[in-house]
Design a protein around this motif. Structure first.
Motif, mmCIF file in Angstrom:
data_model
loop_
_atom_site.group_PDB
_atom_site.id
_atom_site.type_symbol
_atom_site.label_atom_id
_atom_site.label_comp_id
_atom_site.label_asym_id
_atom_site.label_seq_id
_atom_site.Cartn_x
_atom_site.Cartn_y
_atom_site.Cartn_z
ATOM 1 N N ARG A 1 -5.932 9.671 -1.789
ATOM 2 C CA ARG A 1 -5.624 8.266 -2.074
ATOM 3 C C ARG A 1 -4.271 8.098 -2.762
ATOM 4 N NH1 ARG A 1 -9.028 4.359 -1.967
ATOM 5 N NH2 ARG A 1 -11.034 4.599 -1.011
ATOM 6 N N THR A 2 -3.522 9.179 -2.877
ATOM 7 C CA THR A 2 -2.210 9.124 -3.507
ATOM 8 C C THR A 2 -1.226 8.430 -2.560
ATOM 9 O OG1 THR A 2 -2.731 11.242 -4.535
ATOM 10 C CG2 THR A 2 -0.426 10.526 -4.624
ATOM 11 N N PRO A 3 -0.513 7.430 -3.021
ATOM 12 C CA PRO A 3 0.449 6.755 -2.141
ATOM 13 C C PRO A 3 1.477 7.744 -1.581
ATOM 14 C CG PRO A 3 0.184 5.549 -4.199
ATOM 15 C CD PRO A 3 -0.526 6.858 -4.362
ATOM 16 N N TYR B 1 4.632 8.379 -3.569
ATOM 17 C CA TYR B 1 4.447 9.311 -4.671
ATOM 18 C C TYR B 1 4.468 10.749 -4.156
ATOM 19 C CZ TYR B 1 2.360 11.782 -8.590
ATOM 20 O OH TYR B 1 2.130 12.648 -9.610
ATOM 21 N N ARG C 1 -11.289 1.788 -6.594
ATOM 22 C CA ARG C 1 -9.913 1.620 -6.106
ATOM 23 C C ARG C 1 -8.954 2.660 -6.677
ATOM 24 N NH1 ARG C 1 -10.517 -4.734 -6.734
ATOM 25 N NH2 ARG C 1 -11.510 -5.112 -4.742
ATOM 26 N N HIS C 2 -9.364 3.920 -6.590
ATOM 27 C CA HIS C 2 -8.511 4.997 -7.083
ATOM 28 C C HIS C 2 -7.247 5.088 -6.239
ATOM 29 C CE1 HIS C 2 -10.961 6.790 -10.205
ATOM 30 N NE2 HIS C 2 -12.001 6.389 -9.490
ATOM 31 N N THR C 3 -6.147 5.358 -6.907
ATOM 32 C CA THR C 3 -4.859 5.461 -6.217
ATOM 33 C C THR C 3 -4.209 6.816 -6.451
ATOM 34 O OG1 THR C 3 -3.715 4.459 -8.088
ATOM 35 C CG2 THR C 3 -4.436 2.972 -6.310
#
Length: 85
Positions: free
Chosen positions: A74-76, A79, A63-65
């Motif tokens: 996977r960066t929001p 951000y 669950r990398h973010t």
């Protein structure tokens, strides 16, 4: 015994290293850059990588973010927008 996605990724990375090879993302560092454009560049180079599947599975399983995992940043977005201002 079922191995984790991380175990499979690490094994594939070790095999590449033994062959004197490295994934493109390891050479540039763009996959974990703070710069969204650099992460997009890294994701564009994922297709065809022999680590694409274990990398994607690791990103999902853990669950990398942040960063590019298996061709997906996977960066929001919040951000990424904050970072680009």
């Amino acid at each position: 015994m079922r191995h984790s996605a991380r175990d499979r990724l690490n094994a594939a990375l070790a095999e590449m290293t033994l062959q004197g090879r490295a994934p493109r993302c390891a050479r540039s560092g763009a996959a974990t850059s703070e710069d969204p454009a650099e992460r997009a560049y890294a994701a564009d180079h994922c297709p065809g990588c022999p680590l694409l599947v274990p990398c994607a599975e690791t990103g999902a399983e853990e669950r990398h973010t942040f960063g590019v995992w298996g061709g997906v940043d996977r960066t929001p977005r919040a951000y990424a927008r904050k970072d680009s201002t």
